[in-house]
Design an enzyme around this catalytic site. Structure first.
Site, PDB file in Angstrom:
ATOM      1  N   ASP A 217       3.591   3.970  13.980  1.00 33.44           N
ATOM      2  CA  ASP A 217       2.931   3.382  12.824  1.00 33.44           C
ATOM      3  C   ASP A 217       3.417   1.936  12.672  1.00 33.44           C
ATOM      4  O   ASP A 217       4.624   1.670  12.716  1.00 33.44           O
ATOM      5  CB  ASP A 217       3.263   4.190  11.558  1.00 33.44           C
ATOM      6  CG  ASP A 217       2.448   3.739  10.366  1.00 33.44           C
ATOM      7  OD1 ASP A 217       1.348   4.275  10.182  1.00 33.44           O
ATOM      8  OD2 ASP A 217       2.909   2.851   9.620  1.00 33.44           O
ATOM      9  N   ASN A 225      -2.710  -7.561   6.580  1.00 37.52           N
ATOM     10  CA  ASN A 225      -4.101  -7.670   6.133  1.00 37.52           C
ATOM     11  C   ASN A 225      -4.219  -8.515   4.874  1.00 37.52           C
ATOM     12  O   ASN A 225      -5.115  -9.357   4.751  1.00 37.52           O
ATOM     13  CB  ASN A 225      -4.679  -6.279   5.874  1.00 37.52           C
ATOM     14  CG  ASN A 225      -5.126  -5.586   7.144  1.00 37.52           C
ATOM     15  OD1 ASN A 225      -5.475  -6.242   8.125  1.00 37.52           O
ATOM     16  ND2 ASN A 225      -5.116  -4.271   7.152  1.00 37.52           N
ATOM     17  N   HIS A 230      -8.201  -9.404   7.466  1.00 35.87           N
ATOM     18  CA  HIS A 230      -8.482  -8.223   8.279  1.00 35.87           C
ATOM     19  C   HIS A 230      -8.765  -8.572   9.739  1.00 35.87           C
ATOM     20  O   HIS A 230      -8.541  -7.753  10.628  1.00 35.87           O
ATOM     21  CB  HIS A 230      -9.662  -7.444   7.688  1.00 35.87           C
ATOM     22  CG  HIS A 230      -9.337  -6.762   6.399  1.00 35.87           C
ATOM     23  ND1 HIS A 230      -8.607  -5.594   6.355  1.00 35.87           N
ATOM     24  CD2 HIS A 230      -9.616  -7.084   5.114  1.00 35.87           C
ATOM     25  CE1 HIS A 230      -8.457  -5.218   5.090  1.00 35.87           C
ATOM     26  NE2 HIS A 230      -9.062  -6.099   4.318  1.00 35.87           N
ATOM     27  N   ASP A 234      -7.058  -6.699  12.697  1.00 29.94           N
ATOM     28  CA  ASP A 234      -7.761  -6.057  13.813  1.00 29.94           C
ATOM     29  C   ASP A 234      -7.213  -6.536  15.159  1.00 29.94           C
ATOM     30  O   ASP A 234      -7.100  -5.764  16.113  1.00 29.94           O
ATOM     31  CB  ASP A 234      -9.263  -6.366  13.738  1.00 29.94           C
ATOM     32  CG  ASP A 234      -9.967  -5.551  12.667  1.00 29.94           C
ATOM     33  OD1 ASP A 234      -9.330  -4.642  12.098  1.00 29.94           O
ATOM     34  OD2 ASP A 234     -11.152  -5.821  12.394  1.00 29.94           O
ATOM     35  N   GLU A 260      -3.487   2.289  10.871  1.00 28.00           N
ATOM     36  CA  GLU A 260      -2.528   1.607  11.749  1.00 28.00           C
ATOM     37  C   GLU A 260      -1.626   2.587  12.471  1.00 28.00           C
ATOM     38  O   GLU A 260      -0.550   2.224  12.950  1.00 28.00           O
ATOM     39  CB  GLU A 260      -1.682   0.626  10.929  1.00 28.00           C
ATOM     40  CG  GLU A 260      -0.785   1.255   9.893  1.00 28.00           C
ATOM     41  CD  GLU A 260      -1.461   1.462   8.541  1.00 28.00           C
ATOM     42  OE1 GLU A 260      -0.723   1.574   7.551  1.00 28.00           O
ATOM     43  OE2 GLU A 260      -2.705   1.502   8.485  1.00 28.00           O
TER      44      GLU A 260
END
Length: 350
Positions: A217, A225, A230, A234, A260
């Site tokens: 994680d 973010n 974002h 990404d 994530e």
């Protein structure tokens, strides 16, 4: 890959493009393939359920954020691939049924033509004058031409059907891969992982072979973010996915488990091997310096926490995942950027 989902003309798709870009900009959403796919379905009117959801939220003037769009994508867009796969499978079945019926019909026709030829030959054997022999020979020639013509037509029908079936087979393969693949990272999605891990679980239980699971994680991903957008988030997800793909090998499988979080299954690998791999991924990521794609600002270091667990004989997948998740949670709670293991009784942090 999804050509049967989107059959719009160049003019129509260009018109949709202008509307979509304008609306994405107004909503301040990132220009990602996922956002574009959702808005394409909405603007083109291809997805009534999705349109109803979007219109309801817009009517209430509620915030539409990236997380909401992701949920719409999973619920309304990715599942359409499953529908198209089923539709194409049915089409292939219909083609095969048609070919079978045509072959049966052709076989019956050839039987009848064979009987007629046999009758002509028997008549020819008993013919006593030249005109009768000539007429019978003419009938035999005509019947033979009918058989040749029929076989040529059948051959062309079969060739056409086989060509279409091969195209369908290729498209179905692409669609099935798309259904099981995460659109952003190219890793397996949860559906793909569940299918891929099933055989490995069976092998591990039947042969008592080791199977180790790693759950990873990204640490403080929400901060990335929120602070950098974002689009940067990404990019981080995609690059970490590539890092994971470079480290796994052979029969290993990797999946974007959600958000994530990533999961790796390592057949024929014991706990210590899984821990070593997790540490390789963690330390290699730790060395990378990141910059925001949109602003060029220095982000610094991005880290991940990981949990590792080895399958215990008789244990089901959910229990194995839960143990690896406990190890991950412990790593998070104890400073992040570390790997925890679960030995079946307790979590161990190095």
């Amino acid at each position: 890959m999804l050509k049967n989902l989107y059959l719009d003309s160049l003019e129509a798709s260009g018109r949709y493009l202008r509307i979509i870009l304008k609306e994405i900009a107004e909503l301040k959403l990132p220009y990602t393939p996922i956002v574009y796919a959702v808005w394409y379905e909405y603007v083109s009117g291809q997805n009534p359920k999705l349109s109803k959801n979007i219109q309801a939220i817009r009517k209430k003037k509620e915030l539409i954020d990236y997380q909401t769009v992701l949920e719409w994508f999973r619920e309304h867009v990715s599942d359409r691939q499953v529908f198209v796969t089923e539709e194409q499978t049915q089409k292939a079945g219909n083609l095969l049924d048609g070919m079978t019926s045509r072959l049966t019909e052709a076989g019956n026709l050839m039987d009848r033509q064979g009987d007629r030829l046999k009758a002509h030959i028997e008549t020819l054997n008993s013919a006593s004058n030249q005109p009768d022999i000539k007429n019978i020979c003419r009938d035999i020639v005509l019947e033979t031409h009918r058989i040749i013509d029929g076989n040529t037509e059948l051959k062309n029908d079969i060739h056409s059907t086989v060509t279409e079936l091969n195209a369908l087979k290729l498209e179905l393969g692409n669609l099935r891969r798309a259904v099981k693949t995460d659109a952003l990272t190219g890793l397996l999605n949860r559906r793909g992982f569940d299918d891929a891990i099933e055989k490995h679980m069976e092998d591990a239980q039947e042969e008592t072979a080791p199977l180790t699971l790693i759950i990873a994680d990204i640490d403080q991903f929400k901060r990335i973010n929120d602070n950098y957008g974002h689009l940067t988030g990404d990019t981080v997800l995609k690059l970490i996915s590539k890092l994971i793909q470079r480290h796994i090998k052979g029969r290993d499988i990797a999946c974007r488990f959600g958000g994530e979080e990533f999961i790796m299954a390592l057949p024929e690998t014991k706990m210590d091997g899984g821990f070593a791999l997790a540490e390789q991924i963690r330390t290699n990521l730790e060395k990378v310096r990141w910059q925001s794609k949109s602003s060029g600002k220095d982000i610094g270091t991005i880290t991940i926490s990981l949990g590792v667990a080895q399958l215990i004989p008789g244990e089901d997948l959910n229990v194995l995942i839960a143990r690896a998740d406990k190890a991950l949670y412990a790593a998070k709670q104890n400073g992040r950027n570390r790997t925890g293991t679960h030995n079946g009784k307790e979590v161990i942090l190095p």
